[in-house]
Design a protein around this motif. Sequence first.
Motif, mmCIF file in Angstrom:
data_model
loop_
_atom_site.group_PDB
_atom_site.id
_atom_site.type_symbol
_atom_site.label_atom_id
_atom_site.label_comp_id
_atom_site.label_asym_id
_atom_site.label_seq_id
_atom_site.Cartn_x
_atom_site.Cartn_y
_atom_site.Cartn_z
ATOM 1 N N THR A 1 45.446 -32.125 -14.800
ATOM 2 C CA THR A 1 46.402 -31.042 -14.585
ATOM 3 C C THR A 1 47.167 -30.862 -15.889
ATOM 4 O O THR A 1 47.668 -31.850 -16.446
ATOM 5 C CB THR A 1 47.375 -31.365 -13.441
ATOM 6 N N PHE A 2 47.238 -29.629 -16.390
ATOM 7 C CA PHE A 2 47.854 -29.417 -17.696
ATOM 8 C C PHE A 2 48.599 -28.096 -17.746
ATOM 9 O O PHE A 2 48.419 -27.221 -16.887
ATOM 10 C CB PHE A 2 46.808 -29.494 -18.817
ATOM 11 N N LYS A 3 49.446 -27.946 -18.752
ATOM 12 C CA LYS A 3 50.297 -26.772 -18.889
ATOM 13 C C LYS A 3 49.506 -25.560 -19.372
ATOM 14 O O LYS A 3 48.583 -25.681 -20.182
ATOM 15 C CB LYS A 3 51.403 -27.036 -19.919
ATOM 16 N N ILE A 4 49.931 -24.392 -18.874
ATOM 17 C CA ILE A 4 49.490 -23.121 -19.435
ATOM 18 C C ILE A 4 50.726 -22.267 -19.699
ATOM 19 O O ILE A 4 51.848 -22.654 -19.349
ATOM 20 C CB ILE A 4 48.510 -22.382 -18.498
ATOM 21 N N PHE A 5 50.529 -21.108 -20.314
ATOM 22 C CA PHE A 5 51.657 -20.309 -20.765
ATOM 23 C C PHE A 5 51.425 -18.830 -20.466
ATOM 24 O O PHE A 5 50.285 -18.364 -20.363
ATOM 25 C CB PHE A 5 51.874 -20.509 -22.268
ATOM 26 N N ALA A 6 52.531 -18.101 -20.376
ATOM 27 C CA ALA A 6 52.460 -16.665 -20.103
ATOM 28 C C ALA A 6 52.168 -15.858 -21.357
ATOM 29 O O ALA A 6 51.759 -14.699 -21.268
ATOM 30 C CB ALA A 6 53.766 -16.193 -19.475
ATOM 31 N N LYS A 7 52.374 -16.470 -22.521
ATOM 32 C CA LYS A 7 52.128 -15.796 -23.796
ATOM 33 C C LYS A 7 51.189 -16.648 -24.635
ATOM 34 O O LYS A 7 51.103 -17.866 -24.443
ATOM 35 C CB LYS A 7 53.444 -15.578 -24.547
ATOM 36 N N PRO A 8 50.479 -16.048 -25.591
ATOM 37 C CA PRO A 8 49.586 -16.833 -26.451
ATOM 38 C C PRO A 8 50.329 -17.942 -27.180
ATOM 39 O O PRO A 8 51.492 -17.783 -27.577
ATOM 40 C CB PRO A 8 49.039 -15.787 -27.434
ATOM 41 N N VAL A 9 49.665 -19.081 -27.333
ATOM 42 C CA VAL A 9 50.237 -20.237 -28.027
ATOM 43 C C VAL A 9 49.251 -20.705 -29.097
ATOM 44 O O VAL A 9 48.046 -20.457 -28.996
ATOM 45 C CB VAL A 9 50.521 -21.392 -27.045
ATOM 46 N N PRO A 10 49.744 -21.375 -30.137
ATOM 47 C CA PRO A 10 48.825 -21.909 -31.154
ATOM 48 C C PRO A 10 47.840 -22.891 -30.533
ATOM 49 O O PRO A 10 48.193 -23.656 -29.628
ATOM 50 C CB PRO A 10 49.767 -22.603 -32.138
ATOM 51 N N LYS A 11 46.611 -22.864 -31.018
ATOM 52 C CA LYS A 11 45.578 -23.738 -30.485
ATOM 53 C C LYS A 11 45.640 -25.120 -31.144
ATOM 54 O O LYS A 11 45.988 -25.255 -32.315
ATOM 55 C CB LYS A 11 44.193 -23.125 -30.700
#
Length: 665
Positions: free
Chosen positions: A618-628
């Motif tokens: 289980t891991f975090k996701i975001f509503a906006k693009p994030v650096p890879k």
Amino acid sequence: MKIPSAALKKLKQAAGEENVLTDAVSLSLYAYDCSLSRTRPDALINVPNQKAVAPILRILQEYAVPFVPRASATNHAGSCAALNGGAVLNLTRLNRILQINTQEGFAVVEPGAVGGDLQDALAPLGFFYAPDPASERVCTLGGNLAQNASGARCMKYGGTIDHVLEADFILPDGRPLHFSRRDGGPDFIGLLAGSEGTLGVITRMKVKILPAAKHIKTFLVTFPSLAHSVQTVSDLAAKGVIPRCVEAMDQNTTRAVEEFARSGYPADAQALLILELDGTPAQIASDEKQLEEICLKNQALKFIPAKNEAERQKLWFGRRAAYAAMARLAPNVMVGDGTVPRSELPRALAKVRRILDDNNIYASLLFHAGDGNFHPQIVFDERNKPDAVRVTRALKEILQACVDCGGTISGEHGVGVEKRAVMAYQYDKPTLDLFTRIKRAADPKNIANPLKLIPLAYAEKARPQQPLSAAAQQLADNIRTRREARVPCTVTGANTRLKTAAEHPLSARPLNQILDIDKTNYTVTAGAGVTLAELAQALGRENVYSILPEKGKGTLGGAFASGCLPGFYPHVLGVEALLPDGSYVRYGGKLMKNAAGYNLARLFAGSQGTLGLVTQLTFKIFAKPVPKAPELPFQPAPANALWRAVKAQLDPEDLFPPLTGGARV
């Protein structure tokens, strides 16, 4: 236990005679921390310098004398109580800031260095250290790592676990180890975070420092209820607005703080948020607009920006004074530390309020709302025994309510002895067994802060284990069959990173389901056999983003266990895995913080298939693009003494071999 005279003599030679104290006054002064636990040690050792730690531990090991590492003792969990007597190792003299390097962005400190002192040293240089426990003017950096403390800035910057780059560590038998985030293999710095001195002693840390924000704006927002305030936080996450800080208080807290600190909190507010933004002026202006819109949508009564730095500091002085403000109301304050998924905060807080009311208890509620981490502060008088029993029972019920809401009994204060029994309510027997084996690997004589973290006689009390999925059950049966036949289990997914030519590898590819994309808590739960390409497509359809490469090769489990994507580790909130004996363990979930027990997510991160098979993350996701996260080449990691010891506990037959050569573990 009574320390043998021969041991005391050797300890005085190692630490200096003046630094080994056994008088009643000294022992009484080191018999407690900020919890209710009161247990006198048999000796106090004022550790004079780093070089003295290993010789002291070797002597204690020789005579099987238990010890408790301790500095400021600001924790609320009884982590510093010497339950078996023995020696308290006072590390407060190891308080130097050894180096500050602004060009490369790090500081080197001793474990007894106070967090506030580091902040003071960094401020004139235009830098800061992101973790900010409310007690940073007193608590130490080594203690922060041992408890995995965080603070108000955790939502944006993470906790202590995310800001330690290297650590020098002494095992209980006196063997020194050096851990670095540049090393391959399991994230042992992450394993130390929250270990509460039960695995050994931290003697030096290299921590990440960041350029101080040139532009910061702070807001005081009041609401008609706590439910409205916490819904605001969920809505912010959904819009991709990640404030620097999000702190919430109920009316009991604001009234107590205002009487004590005069910070300008409206006494009639049922709930308030302190929100803080940092970044460029344009970023702040854009986020402020969304921030105000979301607050007003959730019936905010007042939305007040701090006009200047003095007003901003005044608001924060009140938040940091919350514990002291409540301590004025009664002889004792018992502080809780539950954490739940953000979406569960309203339900959890309703349960907490009902428990407090049913037990006729006066308490305040304040919390790091962005992390789902809340702190009930219960005032009482421990001299009134029925009162103390009632409060202790209520806090246990509160912690159980957190678990019932998918949460944990500790987000940042640790377990110690105060919450030890409730660990059996949170974890099942195989997971508690794994905690026990980790402890035994590092400390076979059980002398390092014994009787902490792991509940006593938990076999019958532990939470029943949930059924495994059909694919995971088939893999578990396969592992047991291979173990009986002494057939190696070479773990692989798509075989793109942990390359193996084994004839019959143990493949995670059947675990290929994306189980949940949660746009309320902004988490994903997926099987280890899901490919990164499949994951990227699914996230794209939902218009959400992760730190994983969108065009990456291989599987999710391979990206996590190979060590090739260490930037992914801080984003992993929960892990499930099959051990070499076929048992199944579960740790974490949809919660942003978990300081209850050894961090199994960090143990399996980079473990390269040597400690078992990771089945689900289980891991975090975001509503906006994030650096890879940058991907590193696969490199077999040489094993250190702790890795070898853990490996021997989990896989004594050595049936889960390391891959692509390298040192045997």
